[in-house]
Write an enzyme that holds these catalytic residues in place. Structure first.
Site, PDB file in Angstrom:
ATOM      1  N   PHE A  16       0.844  -1.195   0.000  1.00 38.32           N
ATOM      2  CA  PHE A  16       0.000   0.000   0.000  1.00 38.32           C
ATOM      3  C   PHE A  16       0.880   1.247   0.000  1.00 38.32           C
ATOM      4  O   PHE A  16       1.821   1.354   0.783  1.00 38.32           O
ATOM      5  CB  PHE A  16      -0.892  -0.022   1.241  1.00 38.32           C
ATOM      6  CG  PHE A  16      -1.881   1.101   1.329  1.00 38.32           C
ATOM      7  CD1 PHE A  16      -3.068   1.058   0.620  1.00 38.32           C
ATOM      8  CD2 PHE A  16      -1.630   2.205   2.126  1.00 38.32           C
ATOM      9  CE1 PHE A  16      -3.996   2.083   0.700  1.00 38.32           C
ATOM     10  CE2 PHE A  16      -2.539   3.242   2.223  1.00 38.32           C
ATOM     11  CZ  PHE A  16      -3.726   3.181   1.504  1.00 38.32           C
TER      12      PHE A  16
ATOM     13  N   ASN B  57      -2.950   1.683  10.944  1.00 36.70           N
ATOM     14  CA  ASN B  57      -3.637   2.145   9.740  1.00 36.70           C
ATOM     15  C   ASN B  57      -4.112   0.894   9.003  1.00 36.70           C
ATOM     16  O   ASN B  57      -3.428   0.392   8.110  1.00 36.70           O
ATOM     17  CB  ASN B  57      -2.707   2.978   8.860  1.00 36.70           C
ATOM     18  CG  ASN B  57      -3.387   3.437   7.582  1.00 36.70           C
ATOM     19  OD1 ASN B  57      -4.610   3.488   7.494  1.00 36.70           O
ATOM     20  ND2 ASN B  57      -2.593   3.766   6.573  1.00 36.70           N
ATOM     21  N   PRO B  58      -5.277   0.366   9.394  1.00 37.90           N
ATOM     22  CA  PRO B  58      -5.733  -0.915   8.868  1.00 37.90           C
ATOM     23  C   PRO B  58      -6.461  -0.769   7.534  1.00 37.90           C
ATOM     24  O   PRO B  58      -6.768   0.359   7.104  1.00 37.90           O
ATOM     25  CB  PRO B  58      -6.716  -1.363   9.946  1.00 37.90           C
ATOM     26  CG  PRO B  58      -7.347  -0.059  10.369  1.00 37.90           C
ATOM     27  CD  PRO B  58      -6.238   0.961  10.330  1.00 37.90           C
TER      28      PRO B  58
END
Length: 315
Positions: free
Chosen positions: A103, A205-206
């Site tokens: 990500f 920060n899932p």
């Protein structure tokens, strides 16, 4: 299809960076990519191997430079992330290696990392845990800005772990305190069992986007889905993280969890309903949207009666 301006005829010489940026920006703008001028400057600077701020002083672009820039602009116009093209992503004071499988860290997450740094500064030699670490953006920022902290980064994805370990090695080589990288599922009920009751600051920060939300082409085609989507309501990972955070934190320890902008009440509500947290607060991003929730582990280490409700106390 985006049509790029043609090269000058072969042998006509070099092109000034300002002219190359202008034509690249026109192509990006025509493809709906923005801010086109900024991205054109970043790509031109990457091709020339100079910081963006030094672009005006850089040498002219050769025919080979222009061909390379045009190819990068073509790929960016096709919505390949800028960070994948350059291989780097800026985050607070760091430049991180990123690419397929991990990500790309976002600017809004810098706020959560900054909150974590401030919380750690008030504690001596804090133990900081970063769950869903991805590229390591949060963990490595904390390690750089809090050299006295012990930082543990947890990630499940093998592809993301490769980027995390690469970035961790780079930062350790640059002189930052090394972080500890743990391969684990943050939803596991026995996560970090050896750290129960010892953590000072826990950050996460899932994946939190509800599965039916339409995301940008850059995200849909290039960010790993497991790092973006958090189940039907976006809370599938956050729920077990809240519970595990309460177990891992020492009394008075703090937790910060980034969330979707539709979760401004839901995530603080989960923290309050758990019963083991106090001082639950919601925080906006720079656009004013709800972005992350924080709380502290009850100082007495106990649990409030079930059914606690969160009262709005944003900061």
């Amino acid at each position: 299809m985006t049509t790029l301006p043609q090269h000058p005829p072969e042998g006509t010489g070099r092109l000034r960076p300002s002219a190359a940026v202008a034509r690249a920006a026109r192509s990006l703008a025509a493809a709906g990519v923005g801010p086109a001028r900024v991205e054109a400057e970043l790509l031109a600077a990457y091709v020339l191997g100079v910081p963006r701020g030094r672009l005006a002083l850089a040498d002219d672009l050769t025919d080979d430079d222009l061909a390379r820039l045009d190819e990068l602009v073509r790929r960016r116009a096709g919505r390949e992330p800028l960070q994948h093209l350059t291989g780097r992503a800026g985050f607070r004071h760091l430049e991180l290696a990123v690419g397929p499988g991990v990500f790309v860290p976002r600017p809004e997450t810098e706020l959560l990392a900054g909150w974590g740094v401030e919380q750690g500064r008030s504690r001596q030699d804090p133990l900081v845990v970063d769950l869903c670490s991805g590229s390591g953006a949060i963990a490595l920022s904390v390690a750089q800005e809090l050299p006295g902290a012990r930082v543990v980064a947890v990630e499940r994805s093998p592809a993301a772990l490769a980027w995390l370990r690469r970035n961790a090695a780079e930062r350790a080589g640059a002189g930052d305190r090394p972080i500890e990288v743990i391969e684990a599922d943050v939803t596991a009920p026995d996560l970090l069992a050896d750290l129960v009751g010892r953590v000072d600051v826990l950050l996460c920060n899932p994946p939190y986007v509800p599965v039916d939300v339409v995301v940008s082409p850059e995200v849909a085609a290039h960010d790993p889905a497991e790092a973006v989507f958090g189940g039907a309501d976006g809370l599938a990972v956050i729920r077990p993280v809240v519970s595990r955070a309460a177990a891992l934190l020492r009394p008075g320890g703090v937790v910060g969890i980034e969330h979707d902008d539709t979760h401004g009440a839901a995530v603080p509500g989960l923290l309050a309903a758990d019963g083991r947290f106090a001082a639950v607060a919601e925080h906006p991003d720079l656009t004013g949207r709800p972005r992350y929730a924080t709380a502290s582990r009850r100082a007495d280490g106990q649990q409030a009666p079930s059914g606690a409700a969160w009262q709005t106390d944003s900061s």
